[in-house]
Motif scaffolding. Structure first.
Motif, PDB file in Angstrom:
ATOM      1  N   ALA A 296      -6.539   2.393  -3.585  1.00 32.01           N
ATOM      2  CA  ALA A 296      -7.152   3.463  -2.607  1.00 32.01           C
ATOM      3  C   ALA A 296      -8.373   4.009  -3.234  1.00 32.01           C
ATOM      4  CB  ALA A 296      -6.238   4.448  -2.743  1.00 32.01           C
TER       5      ALA A 296
ATOM      6  N   LYS B  76      -9.430  -1.970   4.445  1.00 33.76           N
ATOM      7  CA  LYS B  76      -9.110  -1.088   5.874  1.00 33.76           C
ATOM      8  C   LYS B  76      -9.480   0.183   5.511  1.00 33.76           C
ATOM      9  CE  LYS B  76      -4.329  -3.457   5.581  1.00 33.76           C
ATOM     10  NZ  LYS B  76      -3.006  -3.141   5.854  1.00 33.76           N
TER      11      LYS B  76
ATOM     12  N   LEU C 130      -0.545   5.462   0.260  1.00 30.48           N
ATOM     13  CA  LEU C 130      -0.732   6.107   1.710  1.00 30.48           C
ATOM     14  C   LEU C 130      -0.737   7.790   1.468  1.00 30.48           C
ATOM     15  CD1 LEU C 130       1.235   3.597   3.689  1.00 30.48           C
ATOM     16  CD2 LEU C 130      -1.319   3.870   3.491  1.00 30.48           C
TER      17      LEU C 130
ATOM     18  N   MET D 261     -10.177   4.018   6.302  1.00 28.34           N
ATOM     19  CA  MET D 261      -8.933   4.889   6.670  1.00 28.34           C
ATOM     20  C   MET D 261      -9.556   6.049   7.277  1.00 28.34           C
ATOM     21  SD  MET D 261      -6.292   3.567   5.469  1.00 28.34           S
ATOM     22  CE  MET D 261      -5.186   4.903   5.666  1.00 28.34           C
TER      23      MET D 261
ATOM     24  N   VAL E 140      -8.378   9.718   0.796  1.00 30.37           N
ATOM     25  CA  VAL E 140      -8.419   8.242   0.741  1.00 30.37           C
ATOM     26  C   VAL E 140      -9.382   7.761   1.912  1.00 30.37           C
ATOM     27  CG1 VAL E 140      -7.436   6.137   0.904  1.00 30.37           C
ATOM     28  CG2 VAL E 140      -6.466   7.894  -0.457  1.00 30.37           C
ATOM     29  N   THR E 141     -10.518   7.029   1.548  1.00 28.94           N
ATOM     30  CA  THR E 141     -11.535   6.712   2.896  1.00 28.94           C
ATOM     31  C   THR E 141     -11.198   5.115   3.056  1.00 28.94           C
ATOM     32  OG1 THR E 141     -13.201   6.064   1.036  1.00 28.94           O
ATOM     33  CG2 THR E 141     -13.330   8.348   2.076  1.00 28.94           C
ATOM     34  N   HIS E 142     -10.798   4.381   1.869  1.00 28.36           N
ATOM     35  CA  HIS E 142     -10.460   2.813   2.157  1.00 28.36           C
ATOM     36  C   HIS E 142      -9.211   2.593   1.309  1.00 28.36           C
ATOM     37  CE1 HIS E 142     -14.879   3.193   2.847  1.00 28.36           C
ATOM     38  NE2 HIS E 142     -14.838   2.376   3.654  1.00 28.36           N
ATOM     39  N   LEU E 143      -8.480   1.606   1.638  1.00 31.14           N
ATOM     40  CA  LEU E 143      -7.599   0.779   1.146  1.00 31.14           C
ATOM     41  C   LEU E 143      -8.279  -0.598   1.016  1.00 31.14           C
ATOM     42  CD1 LEU E 143      -4.195   2.049   2.926  1.00 31.14           C
ATOM     43  CD2 LEU E 143      -5.092   2.719   0.489  1.00 31.14           C
TER      44      LEU E 143
ATOM     45  N   TYR F 274       0.728  -1.074  -0.065  1.00 24.99           N
ATOM     46  CA  TYR F 274      -0.078  -0.015  -0.021  1.00 24.99           C
ATOM     47  C   TYR F 274       0.919   1.408  -0.087  1.00 24.99           C
ATOM     48  CZ  TYR F 274      -4.220  -2.734   0.976  1.00 24.99           C
ATOM     49  OH  TYR F 274      -5.214  -3.374   1.040  1.00 24.99           O
TER      50      TYR F 274
ATOM     51  N   GLY G 132     -10.441   8.945   6.215  1.00 29.74           N
ATOM     52  CA  GLY G 132     -10.142  10.196   5.764  1.00 29.74           C
ATOM     53  C   GLY G 132     -11.250  10.740   4.811  1.00 29.74           C
TER      54      GLY G 132
END
Length: 190
Positions: free
Chosen positions: A25, A152, A7, A154, A12-15, A3, A156
């Protein structure tokens, strides 16, 4: 494949990772940036791919059915969001002919599929750059990924995270929010 290159990206809300090992992302405007893995591909190209114009998520069966027709170079097709009477997304996409094919006229709907704009395990990312596939083209404007195996969150995205529904995206679009890039082929309202 990791990732790392994803980063530092904004919004970015999800990876997430897919079956073939690519890492994505997911951005707060329903777009994605992919770090392509060469695992299980005949083309061994890897690395960061251009950000999509829009990304939706479909169940694997729907994505396979849509991809099989969209990527058929013998017919011109387009993938478009289905809208309700007020012009809002219904959460379904339609695959339509863009020109006559045998007895079927341009505009004929060949199939529909539900989609969401939030990634989840088991769904397939459908990265849209151009939702038109003219006759002679193999559907290069849409990348149909493989199943998502892990996510994942994030937290954000600057705008408070992902909208809660497709209708929220349309509402935010009309208010001048989320969607900042118009796509060829009609996906600007998702």
């Amino acid at each position: 494949m990791d990732y790392g290159p994803l980063l530092g990206l904004e919004g970015v809300t999800h990876l997430f990772e897919t079956e073939r090992g690519s890492k994505y992302a997911h951005h707060d405007n329903a777009t994605t940036t992919r770090n392509r893995s060469s695992a299980n591909h005949t083309d061994k190209t890897e690395g960061i791919q251009p950000r999509s114009g829009k990304t939706v998520y479909m169940n694997p069966t729907a994505a396979t059915n849509i991809a099989g027709i969209f990527q058929n170079a013998e017919m011109g097709t387009r993938l478009v969001p289905m809208l309700d009477a007020e012009g809002r997304s219904t959460g379904k996409a339609a695959l339509e002919l863009t020109e006559k094919y045998g007895p079927k006229e341009a505009g004929t709907r060949l199939g529909t599929a539900p989609f969401t704009t939030t990634p989840s395990v088991g769904m397939v990312p459908v990265e849209i750059t151009n939702s038109n596939s003219p006759k002679g083209d193999t559907g290069r404007g849409i990348h149909f990924g493989t199943k998502i195996t892990s996510i994942k969150p994030m937290g954000g995205g600057g705008g408070g995270g992902m909208p809660k529904s497709n209708r929220d995206i349309t509402k935010n679009y009309r208010a001048g929010g989320l969607v900042d890039k118009h796509l060829e082929g009609g996906w600007k309202l998702i």
